[in-house]
Design a protein around this motif. Structure first.
Motif, mmCIF file in Angstrom:
data_model
loop_
_atom_site.group_PDB
_atom_site.id
_atom_site.type_symbol
_atom_site.label_atom_id
_atom_site.label_comp_id
_atom_site.label_asym_id
_atom_site.label_seq_id
_atom_site.Cartn_x
_atom_site.Cartn_y
_atom_site.Cartn_z
ATOM 1 N N GLN A 17 0.868 3.130 3.431
ATOM 2 C CA GLN A 17 1.854 2.241 2.838
ATOM 3 C C GLN A 17 1.342 0.812 2.854
ATOM 4 O OE1 GLN A 17 5.759 2.263 4.677
ATOM 5 N NE2 GLN A 17 6.738 1.610 2.795
ATOM 6 N N GLY B 68 5.479 -3.927 0.895
ATOM 7 C CA GLY B 68 6.348 -3.988 -0.273
ATOM 8 C C GLY B 68 6.258 -2.796 -1.202
ATOM 9 N N GLU B 69 5.529 -1.763 -0.788
ATOM 10 C CA GLU B 69 5.379 -0.578 -1.626
ATOM 11 C C GLU B 69 5.861 0.649 -0.868
ATOM 12 O OE1 GLU B 69 4.048 -2.730 -4.767
ATOM 13 O OE2 GLU B 69 4.344 -0.548 -4.782
ATOM 14 N N GLY B 70 6.017 1.749 -1.606
ATOM 15 C CA GLY B 70 6.370 2.997 -0.954
ATOM 16 C C GLY B 70 5.133 3.693 -0.411
ATOM 17 N N PRO B 71 5.323 4.654 0.480
ATOM 18 C CA PRO B 71 4.178 5.409 1.004
ATOM 19 C C PRO B 71 3.496 6.205 -0.107
ATOM 20 C CG PRO B 71 6.139 5.746 2.348
ATOM 21 C CD PRO B 71 6.585 5.054 1.108
ATOM 22 N N ILE C 109 -0.446 0.408 6.586
ATOM 23 C CA ILE C 109 0.148 1.238 7.643
ATOM 24 C C ILE C 109 -0.037 2.698 7.251
ATOM 25 C CG2 ILE C 109 2.208 1.836 8.937
ATOM 26 C CD1 ILE C 109 3.307 -0.914 8.406
#
Lengths: 113, 114
Positions: A37, A40-43, A86
């Motif tokens: 991830q 500010g974005e999705g996984p 992450i």
């Protein structure tokens, strides 16, 4: 309930180094997933593992589904600055809980150029 | 099309407002999910829809109301939220709830409740 222990919590490495992170569970999973991830974005799904002992690669990434079905690891070789982010492991059980992904707490990776 | 599209990307709302988050996928996936994610924490499951029917509600407060108008769309209606509801709301889909496939996540809606 099911819990995942993901380690390390964070890593600071130099560009070009290899990275390893792992997840262990108190219960058996049928599927292990590794996500990355960015802020500010999705996984984003990196690797999916479906069989105990399975070893799967995706470019510089390699992940394995542990023989006991209670653990998995992710290796990143020759890290580059864009590997920063992450990394989450996620496991899915069986039966009544097969709809639910249990996530690890994440590994924050920082790569110094 | 291999994406899950979420709108809006950012939303600021007052505690008395009513707003909706939208999610769309055209991959033919029959399971769709809402997750809530706080900063530096993993996503937490809120709702699961399977074949357009609500199958799981993870004890979410009634101020969050999901809706699945058709197999491609998933909405989350928000009313009378609290500041602690501020978070990244993620939509995801998969081929089916028990299927052997990874979940595809959208980019999320960053919600701030003031």
């Amino acid at each position: 309930g099911q819990q995942l222990n993901q380690s390390p919590q964070s890593m600071f490495i130099q560009e070009g180094e290899d990275v390893s992170m792992n997840c262990t569970s108190s219960s058996i999973f049928n599927t292990w997933l590794w996500y990355k991830q960015d802020p500010g974005e999705g996984p984003v799904l990196l690797i999916a593992l479906y069989k105990a002992g399975e070893l799967t690669s995706n470019g510089r990434l390699t992940a394995q589904f542990g023989i006991t079905r209670k653990d998995s690891f992710l290796n990143i070789s020759a890290s580059i600055p864009s590997d920063v982010g992450i990394y989450f492991c996620a496991g899915r059980g069986s039966g009544g809980s097969n709809y639910k992904l249990t996530f690890g707490k994440g590994t924050l990776l920082t790569v110094n150029p | 099309d291999t994406e899950v599209t979420q709108t809006p990307k950012h939303l600021v709302m007052g505690m008395t407002n009513k707003k909706s988050l939208k999610c769309e996928q055209h991959m033919g996936h029959r399971a769709m999910y809402w997750y809530k994610q706080k900063a530096k924490k993993p996503p937490e499951l809120m709702f699961v829809y399977s074949y357009e029917k609500l199958s799981i509600n993870e004890s979410v407060p009634s101020r969050f109301s999901p809706e699945c108008p058709n197999s491609s769309l998933l909405n989350l209606h928000l009313h009378a939220l609290q500041p602690e509801d501020s978070a990244l709301y993620l939509c995801a889909s998969s081929q089916e709830t028990g299927g052997l496939s990874g979940y595809t996540f959208g980019s999320g809606t960053r919600l701030t409740v003031v």
